[in-house]
Scaffold this motif. Structure first.
Motif, PDB file in Angstrom:
ATOM      1  N   SER A 198       1.173  -1.204  -0.246  1.00 14.30           N
ATOM      2  CA  SER A 198       0.111  -0.418   0.265  1.00 14.30           C
ATOM      3  C   SER A 198       0.887   1.507   0.036  1.00 14.30           C
ATOM      4  CB  SER A 198      -0.702   0.313   1.087  1.00 14.30           C
ATOM      5  OG  SER A 198      -0.260  -0.550   2.193  1.00 14.30           O
ATOM      6  N   GLU A 200       0.627   5.323  -0.634  1.00 14.65           N
ATOM      7  CA  GLU A 200      -1.034   6.712  -0.631  1.00 14.65           C
ATOM      8  C   GLU A 200       0.001   7.823  -1.683  1.00 14.65           C
ATOM      9  OE1 GLU A 200      -1.143   9.713   3.076  1.00 14.65           O
ATOM     10  OE2 GLU A 200      -2.066   7.857   4.088  1.00 14.65           O
ATOM     11  N   GLU A 205      -5.549   6.558  -1.273  1.00 18.26           N
ATOM     12  CA  GLU A 205      -5.163   5.775  -0.464  1.00 18.26           C
ATOM     13  C   GLU A 205      -4.871   4.584  -1.929  1.00 18.26           C
ATOM     14  OE1 GLU A 205      -6.879   3.708   2.464  1.00 18.26           O
ATOM     15  OE2 GLU A 205      -6.491   5.867   3.918  1.00 18.26           O
ATOM     16  N   ARG A 243     -10.263   6.083  -2.418  1.00 21.49           N
ATOM     17  CA  ARG A 243      -8.576   4.077  -2.154  1.00 21.49           C
ATOM     18  C   ARG A 243      -9.101   4.146  -3.575  1.00 21.49           C
ATOM     19  NH1 ARG A 243      -9.276  -1.010  -1.188  1.00 21.49           N
ATOM     20  NH2 ARG A 243     -11.406  -0.782  -0.728  1.00 21.49           N
TER      21      ARG A 243
END
Length: 610
Positions: A198, A200, A205, A243
């Motif tokens: 993951s 940002e 996100e 996201r």
């Protein structure tokens, strides 16, 4: 509720929500992946109470992102419907993807069925011992009556599996929820044994999920996806999601990619990631699908709004939806520093060569190709008389971009057209041809109907050197350009024999009377093999007459063919010998980067250059 979900609510649904949301009972989905080794699962759908005497349930006959009807329902067996007390209800199969359930009194209805999922190449559904990829279009039935109801998805998966989707999480790590079926249908689920990362970027996100072993470099991919994901401002002024999920499949052969509401799936054969050429193909695809999050998923032509899952969704603007996305994908990489200018123009050079060797470009327009996409095939006739909404749409977009830049005196570009489409035609609205033309007129002060007629409504032939000269560029095969023999024969590459897969229109083979399906036996009386086909014609020069012996409809015959001529070597795009300040300014307005050549016309090195 997130803006992502609201975008997919119809006007009527929004109207009903103004009064109450408690009246909207959930549609509950459950999938039990009980026999993954055999690609099987058990699916059930619980619909709220209905007052109707019949309940229609459907499985879409196509999936979003692929504009072609598919035999989706062939993966369904053991269909059953029961009422709220568990009593079996009578039903009939009323269409390819439709079941009609008869009701004698108001009741909730539960539908269950066995699902076979082994369509990885179609990116529709796939279940095996290591994972399940579930696109709702091929997995979960819906009822038109309850299409706008909130939904929940519960999954029973093998131990050790991890589940990801663009949908919001539900009650546990293997459950999800969404505003309605449209969100579900555009939010595939990847569950299984996978790697998860993951990051940002620009306040959003991102999840990256890898399934399958391969020669990919996760660190490089994450680094480049991070760069790409921060480049949306190249065109648009905000994001339609909070996201986003990148799903990467390293496969045993399946390839392709599909865009979704706030996610994408990209798949390549497992050892097709490492080489720079392969990696650029992968990362360009990732860029393409990311751009689709705006172009197609946030705004799209009227013919695609709302989606009709049970039939073709006709529009003459698919070239904008797909071709323009292809046009922007490498520009995004270029600005992000993931692709070099040299690599960008190598790709453009290849596209120019493919276009100039496409015999269908003088037959079909991009508007007609858009309307014909639902019935398009890949074969001799299509190649000779058709264009592709992706490749030809790319070039139409490029021509339109150059026109806008010129007509606005460098103040605007085609990017501004898409910014305006996003600002003014967000779903549930849809745009049409007049809307695009009005935007073009607003940006340039000119009437674009004549341009549209010339480049969209009829086949077009671009003068690439004239076009590129505006940006200080020229195409070339080198200072000492050479030629080689042209036959117009295309082989399938699937057989050891020499069966002709294609014969290019107006080529030497076409004029000689050869056709797809003929089998080449000999050249000038000497046997030729598939392995030696290309080298055999190197023994001749353009203009030579040769005798070909072929089987045509099982009958042996000789034909005479005069060999044609084509450029030898690779086309490249270079700087003109003398480039003006105005041309460099046009170049900057076009691609958003500084002039990439030095005073000698050589590429200025960058970090990604080998």
């Amino acid at each position: 509720m997130k803006p992502t979900n609201l975008a997919f609510l119809t006007t009527s649904a929004l109207f009903s929500m103004c009064f109450t949301t408690s009246a909207l009972a959930d549609v509950d989905y459950h999938i039990d992946i009980d026999q993954p080794i055999h690609h099987l699962a058990q699916v059930s759908v619980s619909f709220p109470k209905t007052e109707s005497t019949q309940l229609t349930v459907n499985l879409p006959v196509w999936r979003t992102g692929r504009y072609q009807v598919l035999p989706v329902a062939d993966g369904v067996r053991l269909f059953e419907a029961t009422d709220s007390k568990g009593k079996v209800l009578p039903w009939q199969r009323t269409a390819s993807g439709e079941w009609t359930i008869n009701l004698t009194q108001p009741t909730a209805v539960k539908v269950s069925y066995q699902l076979h999922a082994n369509e990885l190449g179609d990116r529709l559904r796939h279940i095996d011992e290591s994972h399940a990829y579930l696109d709702a279009s091929g997995v979960f039935m819906y009822s038109p009556e309850f299409r706008q109801q909130p939904i929940t998805v519960e999954m029973k998966v093998p131990k050790g599996w991890k589940s990801f989707s663009g949908m919001d999480k539900g009650r546990n790590s293997h459950s999800f929820k969404a505003a309605n079926y449209d969100v579900l249908a555009d939010s595939p689920i990847e569950t299984g044994i996978n790697q998860h990362f993951s990051f940002e970027a620009d306040g959003r996100e991102y999840d990256v999920v890898f399934w399958g072993e391969g020669n990919y470099d996760t660190e490089q991919i994450i680094t480049d996806l991070h760069k790409i994901s921060g480049q949306a401002s190249m065109i648009w002024d905000d994001y339609p999601f909070e996201r986003y999920v990148y799903m990467v499949h390293a496969t045993s052969g399946a390839r392709g990619a599909t865009e979704h509401l706030n996610s994408t799936v990209i798949q390549l054969p497992r050892f097709n990631f490492r080489e720079r050429e392969d990696y650029l193909r992968f990362i360009s695809t990732a860029s393409h699908e990311f751009i689709h999050t705006w172009n197609v998923k946030s705004y799209r032509p009227q013919g695609l709004v709302p989606y009709d899952y049970q039939s073709e969704n006709m529009t003459d603007l698919l070239w904008v939806a797909e071709g323009s996305t292809s046009y922007f994908q490498n520009q995004l990489l270029l600005r992000a520093g993931v692709m070099t200018a040299k690599e960008f123009f190598e790709d453009l050079s290849l596209r120019i060569v493919l276009n100039e060797n496409n015999p269908g470009r003088d037959t079909q327009s991009v508007a007609e190709a858009s309307l014909g996409q639902w019935s398009s095939t890949w074969g001799d006739y299509a190649i000779n008389h058709s264009v592709n909404i992706y490749s030809e749409g790319y070039l139409a977009s490029m021509a339109l971009d150059f026109s806008v830049i010129q007509d606005s005196q460098l103040a605007h570009s085609y990017r501004d057209v898409h910014k305006a489409l996003y600002q003014n035609f967000k779903i549930p609205m849809g745009y049409n041809v007049a809307d695009v033309q009005n935007i073009l007129t607003t940006l340039t002060g000119k009437d674009y109907q004549p341009w549209w007629q010339k480049f969209v409504n009829q086949p077009f032939i671009l003068e690439f050197d004239t076009l590129l000269a505006q940006a200080g560029l020229v195409t070339t095969y080198g200072d000492k350009a050479k030629t080689q023999v042209e036959t117009g024969i295309g082989l399938s590459g699937l057989h050891a024999d020499l069966v002709l897969a294609t014969v290019a229109k107006n080529s030497p083979a076409w004029k000689a009377g050869l056709t797809a399906g003929d089998e080449l036996i000999a050249v000038n009386g000497l046997k030729v093999t598939a392995e030696g086909f290309a080298k055999r014609f190197e023994d001749f020069k353009p203009g030579d007459k040769v005798k070909l012996t072929v089987f045509s409809n099982d009958r042996l015959k000789d034909v005479s063919m005069v060999l044609g001529e084509q450029p030898k070597g690779e086309l490249s795009i270079q700087a003109l010998e003398s480039v003006t300040t105005e041309q460099k300014a046009f170049f900057k307005a076009w691609l958003g980067i500084d002039w990439p050549f030095d005073a000698d016309g050589e590429w200025i090195k960058s970090d990604n250059d080998a």
